[in-house]
Design a protein around this motif. Structure first.
Motif, short mmCIF file in Angstrom:
data_model
loop_
_atom_site.label_atom_id
_atom_site.label_comp_id
_atom_site.label_asym_id
_atom_site.label_seq_id
_atom_site.Cartn_x
_atom_site.Cartn_y
_atom_site.Cartn_z
N GLN A 1 -3.31 -11.68 0.03
CA GLN A 1 -1.84 -11.41 -0.49
C GLN A 1 -1.91 -11.71 -1.80
N VAL A 2 -2.81 -12.50 -2.32
CA VAL A 2 -3.02 -12.82 -4.03
C VAL A 2 -3.26 -11.50 -4.78
N LEU A 3 -4.48 -10.89 -4.03
CA LEU A 3 -4.86 -9.63 -4.56
C LEU A 3 -3.75 -8.61 -4.72
N GLU A 4 -2.95 -8.58 -3.52
CA GLU A 4 -1.68 -7.53 -3.40
C GLU A 4 -0.66 -7.86 -4.38
N GLN A 5 -0.46 -9.01 -4.83
CA GLN A 5 0.77 -9.45 -5.59
C GLN A 5 -0.40 -9.10 -6.97
N LEU A 6 -1.25 -9.05 -7.57
CA LEU A 6 -2.13 -8.87 -8.55
C LEU A 6 -1.79 -7.17 -8.87
N GLY A 7 -1.92 -6.77 -7.74
CA GLY A 7 -1.81 -5.25 -7.99
C GLY A 7 -3.03 -4.32 -7.77
#
Length: 199
Positions: A57-63
């Motif tokens: 989820q964090v990596l997805e938010q990061l882009g």
């Protein structure tokens, strides 16, 4: 996991960003990666979870790594370079280093060497795989033998006379920057090709 940035998913994400941002200076790339690590650590600490789903989820938010790299390249005024075929790159680099042996051809050598260096410089300038900064540096290095070789010949002639061995020494000194340019361009093209294959 003690350090969130050591998670395999985070490492893979950051490695991809590093590959895609190869055109940036080493310092700017280190700075970007440090910012991304810090962001991941803070986001995972705030989520109070270290499981794989939280990391995703964090990596997805990061882009995506490509999107992050494109934004960083645009911010620095760099276009994302596109790799050429290996054959085209090899031809360009051969033209660059061919100038030195051509210089030794009696009568027509200097003219052929100059044409070879100019053609290589034009090919580098028109290539989509090298950044503007790389192209400028390569142009200076590829064309420097025009001035450096005669200067080296004067220095060699003043110390030992202009013997055939002295001419070879002057040519070797004059064409050192060309070899540096060819090596740097080859390394950059190789990194870019590797990043494109990994994409």
């Amino acid at each position: 996991m003690n350090n969130a940035t050591e998670h395999p998913l985070v490492r893979a994400h950051l490695d991809a960003v590093e590959r895609y941002t190869a055109p940036l200076t080493a310092e700017r790339r280190r700075e970007l990666l440090a910012d991304l690590r810090e962001h991941v650590e803070i986001a995972l600490a705030e989520s109070d979870a270290t499981d794989e789903e939280a990391v995703r989820q964090v990596l997805e938010q990061l882009g995506s790594p490509r999107r992050i790299a494109d934004a960083a390249l645009a911010e620095e005024g760099c276009a994302r370079p596109e790799p050429e075929t290996g054959r085209r790159t090899t031809t360009t680099l051969l033209l660059a280093v061919l100038a030195m042996p051509l210089l030794l051809v009696p009568a027509v050598g200097p003219g052929l060497a100059l044409v070879s260096a100019l053609v290589a410089t034009v090919r580098v300038a028109k290539s989509p795989q090298w950044t503007g900064r790389e192209k400028k540096q390569a142009a200076l290095l590829l064309l420097s033998p025009i001035l450096l070789t005669p200067l080296a010949a004067v220095v060699v002639a003043s110390s030992a006379g202009l013997t055939p061995a002295g001419v070879l020494v002057a040519c070797a000194i004059g064409f050192c920057p060309t070899l540096v340019a060819a090596f740097r361009l080859a390394r950059s093209a190789s990194r870019l090709r590797s990043a494109a294959l990994a994409a």
